[in-house]
Design a protein around this motif. Structure first.
Motif, short mmCIF file in Angstrom:
data_model
loop_
_atom_site.label_atom_id
_atom_site.label_comp_id
_atom_site.label_asym_id
_atom_site.label_seq_id
_atom_site.Cartn_x
_atom_site.Cartn_y
_atom_site.Cartn_z
N TRP A 70 0.84 -1.21 0.00
CA TRP A 70 0.00 0.00 0.00
C TRP A 70 0.88 1.25 0.00
O TRP A 70 1.85 1.35 0.74
N VAL A 71 0.51 2.23 -0.83
CA VAL A 71 1.28 3.47 -0.90
C VAL A 71 0.41 4.59 -1.44
O VAL A 71 -0.50 4.36 -2.25
N VAL A 72 0.66 5.79 -0.96
CA VAL A 72 0.02 6.99 -1.51
C VAL A 72 1.09 8.08 -1.57
O VAL A 72 1.89 8.25 -0.64
N TYR A 73 1.10 8.78 -2.69
CA TYR A 73 2.13 9.80 -2.91
C TYR A 73 1.47 11.06 -3.48
O TYR A 73 0.65 10.99 -4.40
N ALA A 74 1.82 12.20 -2.90
CA ALA A 74 1.31 13.48 -3.39
C ALA A 74 2.46 14.46 -3.50
O ALA A 74 3.44 14.39 -2.75
N SER A 75 2.33 15.37 -4.43
CA SER A 75 3.36 16.40 -4.61
C SER A 75 2.69 17.75 -4.83
O SER A 75 1.50 17.83 -5.16
N ARG A 76 3.47 18.77 -4.65
CA ARG A 76 2.94 20.13 -4.78
C ARG A 76 2.84 20.52 -6.25
O ARG A 76 3.77 20.34 -7.02
N ASP A 77 1.68 21.05 -6.60
CA ASP A 77 1.45 21.54 -7.96
C ASP A 77 1.75 23.04 -7.95
O ASP A 77 1.02 23.83 -7.38
N HIS A 78 2.83 23.43 -8.58
CA HIS A 78 3.27 24.83 -8.52
C HIS A 78 2.36 25.76 -9.32
O HIS A 78 2.36 26.97 -9.09
N GLU A 79 1.57 25.22 -10.23
CA GLU A 79 0.71 26.08 -11.04
C GLU A 79 -0.43 26.67 -10.23
O GLU A 79 -0.74 27.85 -10.35
N ASP A 80 -1.08 25.85 -9.41
CA ASP A 80 -2.19 26.37 -8.60
C ASP A 80 -1.93 26.23 -7.10
O ASP A 80 -2.84 26.35 -6.28
N SER A 81 -0.66 25.99 -6.72
CA SER A 81 -0.23 25.97 -5.32
C SER A 81 -1.05 25.02 -4.45
O SER A 81 -1.39 25.34 -3.31
N CYS A 82 -1.38 23.87 -4.97
CA CYS A 82 -2.10 22.87 -4.19
C CYS A 82 -1.28 21.58 -4.18
O CYS A 82 -0.23 21.48 -4.81
N TRP A 83 -1.76 20.61 -3.42
CA TRP A 83 -1.12 19.30 -3.35
C TRP A 83 -2.04 18.28 -4.03
O TRP A 83 -3.23 18.21 -3.73
N GLN A 84 -1.46 17.50 -4.93
CA GLN A 84 -2.25 16.56 -5.72
C GLN A 84 -1.69 15.15 -5.59
O GLN A 84 -0.48 14.94 -5.61
#
Length: 215
Positions: A45-59
């Motif tokens: 099991w794994v979940v990975y999110a990174s910062r989206d610099h275009e709209d300053s959110c985490w996806q």
């Protein structure tokens, strides 16, 4: 799926894993990425999110939701703060919500088996959120008495206290008398004390023509 902040993502992951009855850990946690895996090494099991610099959110970029480990009925992520946050709504709706009812609630909702001390502390925290801290409330009694005397000149308010061994004083009772602003007039007298749980309750009240030694 997108989140406004990294903390929102972490909170969502914790909520999800508690509901699923699994223990996870964050192995990547910096300003641009956050990755969580199951604490059981053999589980994928794994979940990975990174910062989206275009709209300053985490996806979320990667989510493999397939636990090969067994479900557990205890989880360190379900800490005191988390338990209290869940109990606040219950205490608001059911003021006399009991410890045994809280244990049943978490068992049926999340399949969690919790120690009674953990539930007791969380329930106390939830009540403080809903009703305010008891010590703070008692500290306002003198202000309450002064306000009564200011609004109702001629009234009588007496606060009884017990002197503790350390020199501190503990609330014992309050005696209050106020004039009735009606055609009949008179005064209403009330006596309040505290029970074993340190809750204030009215012992007795009476309406008299005048306050004297007889009443």
């Amino acid at each position: 799926m997108k989140f406004n902040t990294k903390q929102d993502f972490r909170d969502a992951v914790r909520e999800f894993t508690i509901q699923e009855g699994r223990r996870i850990k964050f192995v990547k946690n910096d300003n641009v990425r956050c990755r969580a895996v199951c604490q059981v090494e053999e589980c994928s099991w794994v979940v990975y999110a990174s910062r989206d610099h275009e709209d300053s959110c985490w996806q979320i970029k990667t989510f493999y939701d397939d636990h090969t480990c067994p479900r557990e009925n205890s989880n360190r992520a379900a800490n005191r703060a988390w338990l209290a946050s869940k109990l606040v709504k219950k205490v608001r709706k059911y003021p006399n919500f009991k410890q045994c009812e809280a244990a049943t609630y978490f068992k049926s909702k999340c399949d969690l088996i919790l120690h009674r001390n953990s539930i007791a502390r969380a329930l106390a925290d939830a009540r403080n959120v809903v009703y305010g801290d008891e010590k703070t409330h008692y500290a306002l009694l003198r202000d309450y008495a002064e306000t009564l005397l200011k609004i109702n000149p001629g009234s009588t308010v007496r606060i009884g206290v017990t002197l503790m061994p350390d020199g501190q004083v503990m609330f014992d009772k309050i005696l209050d008398g106020a004039f009735l602003k009606t055609q009949i007039g008179g005064q209403i007298l009330s006596a309040a004390a505290q029970d074993a749980n340190h809750h204030i309750y009215v012992v007795a009240w009476a309406i008299v023509n005048i306050k004297n030694k007889e009443n």
